[in-house]
Design a protein around this motif. Sequence first.
Motif, PDB file in Angstrom:
ATOM      1  N   ARG A 111       0.834  -1.200   0.000  1.00 55.37           N
ATOM      2  CA  ARG A 111       0.000   0.000   0.000  1.00 55.37           C
ATOM      3  C   ARG A 111       0.875   1.259   0.000  1.00 55.37           C
ATOM      4  N   ALA A 112       1.961   1.210   0.767  1.00 50.47           N
ATOM      5  CA  ALA A 112       2.872   2.361   0.817  1.00 50.47           C
ATOM      6  C   ALA A 112       3.482   2.621  -0.562  1.00 50.47           C
ATOM      7  N   LEU A 113       3.866   1.569  -1.256  1.00 49.20           N
ATOM      8  CA  LEU A 113       4.472   1.761  -2.583  1.00 49.20           C
ATOM      9  C   LEU A 113       3.424   2.241  -3.580  1.00 49.20           C
ATOM     10  N   ALA A 114       2.185   1.760  -3.441  1.00 50.63           N
ATOM     11  CA  ALA A 114       1.110   2.241  -4.330  1.00 50.63           C
ATOM     12  C   ALA A 114       0.858   3.732  -4.076  1.00 50.63           C
ATOM     13  N   GLU A 115       0.901   4.131  -2.815  1.00 52.68           N
ATOM     14  CA  GLU A 115       0.739   5.543  -2.487  1.00 52.68           C
ATOM     15  C   GLU A 115       1.885   6.378  -3.080  1.00 52.68           C
ATOM     16  N   ALA A 116       3.096   5.849  -2.977  1.00 54.14           N
ATOM     17  CA  ALA A 116       4.255   6.567  -3.535  1.00 54.14           C
ATOM     18  C   ALA A 116       4.069   6.778  -5.037  1.00 54.14           C
ATOM     19  N   ARG A 117       3.605   5.734  -5.718  1.00 53.60           N
ATOM     20  CA  ARG A 117       3.397   5.853  -7.173  1.00 53.60           C
ATOM     21  C   ARG A 117       2.268   6.832  -7.472  1.00 53.60           C
ATOM     22  N   ARG A 118       1.250   6.850  -6.626  1.00 49.63           N
ATOM     23  CA  ARG A 118       0.117   7.757  -6.857  1.00 49.63           C
ATOM     24  C   ARG A 118       0.556   9.222  -6.797  1.00 49.63           C
ATOM     25  N   VAL A 119       1.407   9.559  -5.813  1.00 47.47           N
ATOM     26  CA  VAL A 119       1.791  10.965  -5.660  1.00 47.47           C
ATOM     27  C   VAL A 119       2.947  11.361  -6.576  1.00 47.47           C
ATOM     28  N   LEU A 120       3.445  10.381  -7.341  1.00 47.50           N
ATOM     29  CA  LEU A 120       4.582  10.630  -8.229  1.00 47.50           C
ATOM     30  C   LEU A 120       4.094  11.204  -9.566  1.00 47.50           C
ATOM     31  N   ARG A 121       4.808  12.189 -10.084  1.00 51.84           N
ATOM     32  CA  ARG A 121       4.485  12.715 -11.424  1.00 51.84           C
ATOM     33  C   ARG A 121       4.973  11.728 -12.482  1.00 51.84           C
ATOM     34  N   PRO A 122       4.379  11.760 -13.656  1.00 52.46           N
ATOM     35  CA  PRO A 122       4.881  10.902 -14.734  1.00 52.46           C
ATOM     36  C   PRO A 122       6.375  11.162 -14.944  1.00 52.46           C
ATOM     37  N   GLY A 123       7.131  10.080 -15.066  1.00 54.48           N
ATOM     38  CA  GLY A 123       8.577  10.228 -15.257  1.00 54.48           C
ATOM     39  C   GLY A 123       9.341  10.388 -13.952  1.00 54.48           C
ATOM     40  N   GLY A 124       8.605  10.442 -12.821  1.00 50.03           N
ATOM     41  CA  GLY A 124       9.267  10.586 -11.521  1.00 50.03           C
ATOM     42  C   GLY A 124       9.902   9.279 -11.069  1.00 50.03           C
ATOM     43  N   ARG A 125      10.582   9.347  -9.937  1.00 47.52           N
ATOM     44  CA  ARG A 125      11.311   8.163  -9.455  1.00 47.52           C
ATOM     45  C   ARG A 125      11.051   7.900  -7.976  1.00 47.52           C
ATOM     46  N   VAL A 126      10.914   6.596  -7.671  1.00 49.22           N
ATOM     47  CA  VAL A 126      10.814   6.162  -6.271  1.00 49.22           C
ATOM     48  C   VAL A 126      12.097   5.415  -5.933  1.00 49.22           C
ATOM     49  N   TRP A 127      12.832   5.940  -4.953  1.00 51.52           N
ATOM     50  CA  TRP A 127      14.071   5.300  -4.498  1.00 51.52           C
ATOM     51  C   TRP A 127      13.845   4.686  -3.119  1.00 51.52           C
ATOM     52  N   VAL A 128      14.318   3.459  -2.960  1.00 50.20           N
ATOM     53  CA  VAL A 128      14.201   2.749  -1.681  1.00 50.20           C
ATOM     54  C   VAL A 128      15.612   2.395  -1.212  1.00 50.20           C
ATOM     55  N   ALA A 129      15.969   2.822  -0.008  1.00 51.26           N
ATOM     56  CA  ALA A 129      17.310   2.533   0.520  1.00 51.26           C
ATOM     57  C   ALA A 129      17.197   1.736   1.814  1.00 51.26           C
ATOM     58  N   ALA A 130      18.088   0.771   1.977  1.00 50.10           N
ATOM     59  CA  ALA A 130      18.093  -0.047   3.198  1.00 50.10           C
ATOM     60  C   ALA A 130      19.528  -0.489   3.471  1.00 50.10           C
ATOM     61  N   HIS A 131      19.810  -0.749   4.727  1.00 51.75           N
ATOM     62  CA  HIS A 131      21.146  -1.269   5.042  1.00 51.75           C
ATOM     63  C   HIS A 131      21.353  -2.605   4.351  1.00 51.75           C
ATOM     64  N   GLY A 132      22.556  -2.812   3.867  1.00 53.03           N
ATOM     65  CA  GLY A 132      22.871  -4.065   3.187  1.00 53.03           C
ATOM     66  C   GLY A 132      23.451  -5.087   4.145  1.00 53.03           C
TER      67      GLY A 132
END
Length: 204
Positions: A111-132
């Motif tokens: 749901r969080a990722l769907a929300e991120a995509r919803r508020v994103l403009r066309p051509g925008g980017r979603v970056w996810v960072a986590a400790h490796g």
Amino acid sequence: MAGGRPASASAHLGARDARLSRLSGKSWPEGVLLDALDLSPTLDVLDVGAGDGRLVRELARRAHVGRVVGVDPTPEPGVQPASAEALPFPDASFDVVLFARVLAHLPDQARALAEARRVLRPGGRVWVAAHGPAQLRATWAALGQPLAPGKTQPEPALTLTCPLTVTADDARFLLDTYGEEAEVSPHLFSVQDAAQLLVWLLEP
Ligand SMILES: C[S@@+](CC[C@H](N)C(=O)[O-])C[C@H]1O[C@@H](n2cnc3c(N)ncnc32)[C@H](O)[C@@H]1O
């Protein structure tokens, strides 16, 4: 951790990051992440799960001119109260959405990722960072602590590694920030280690 974190978790994270920044000589992790993403200064950026707002502040320090908003259900000054699963923004509001060390804390990641995509403009980017998996690997090994078994993950777009030297004193300090107990044997230190962040770019 649904809906927030205890204040002590935030304090521990801040203390750990401050120590890792000192040891690596870099602003960890926000400076390292922003250096790697090299965002155009005019982009509108949303930082989801912004915590103490350090990424928002770092962008301001870099004279970012686009809109920069941080949201967190347990907001600190400079961060708006909101959850990743219900972002209080219209469709197509941002050029970049960041999840820095947040996704694993969310009860409903899809749901969080769907929300991120919803508020994103066309051509925008979603970056996810986590400790490796290499995050402080040598320190944990010297402390005799088994690492969590590796999970299969998709290939990250970026692997950010900050080399550092961990002394026995640092190891004691870091253990405390994790709320862990272990014997610190001074003769096993110093160790050459690294702070590590993996970064994924979500498919549109
Ligand atoms: C490990 S901290 C990371 C904070 C910051 N992004 C950083 O890298 O320093 C995880 C953050 O996720 C936030 N969080 C927990 N549940 C959340 C939710 N449902 N939506 C958004 N953020 C959430 C916590 O309040 C906390 O600030």
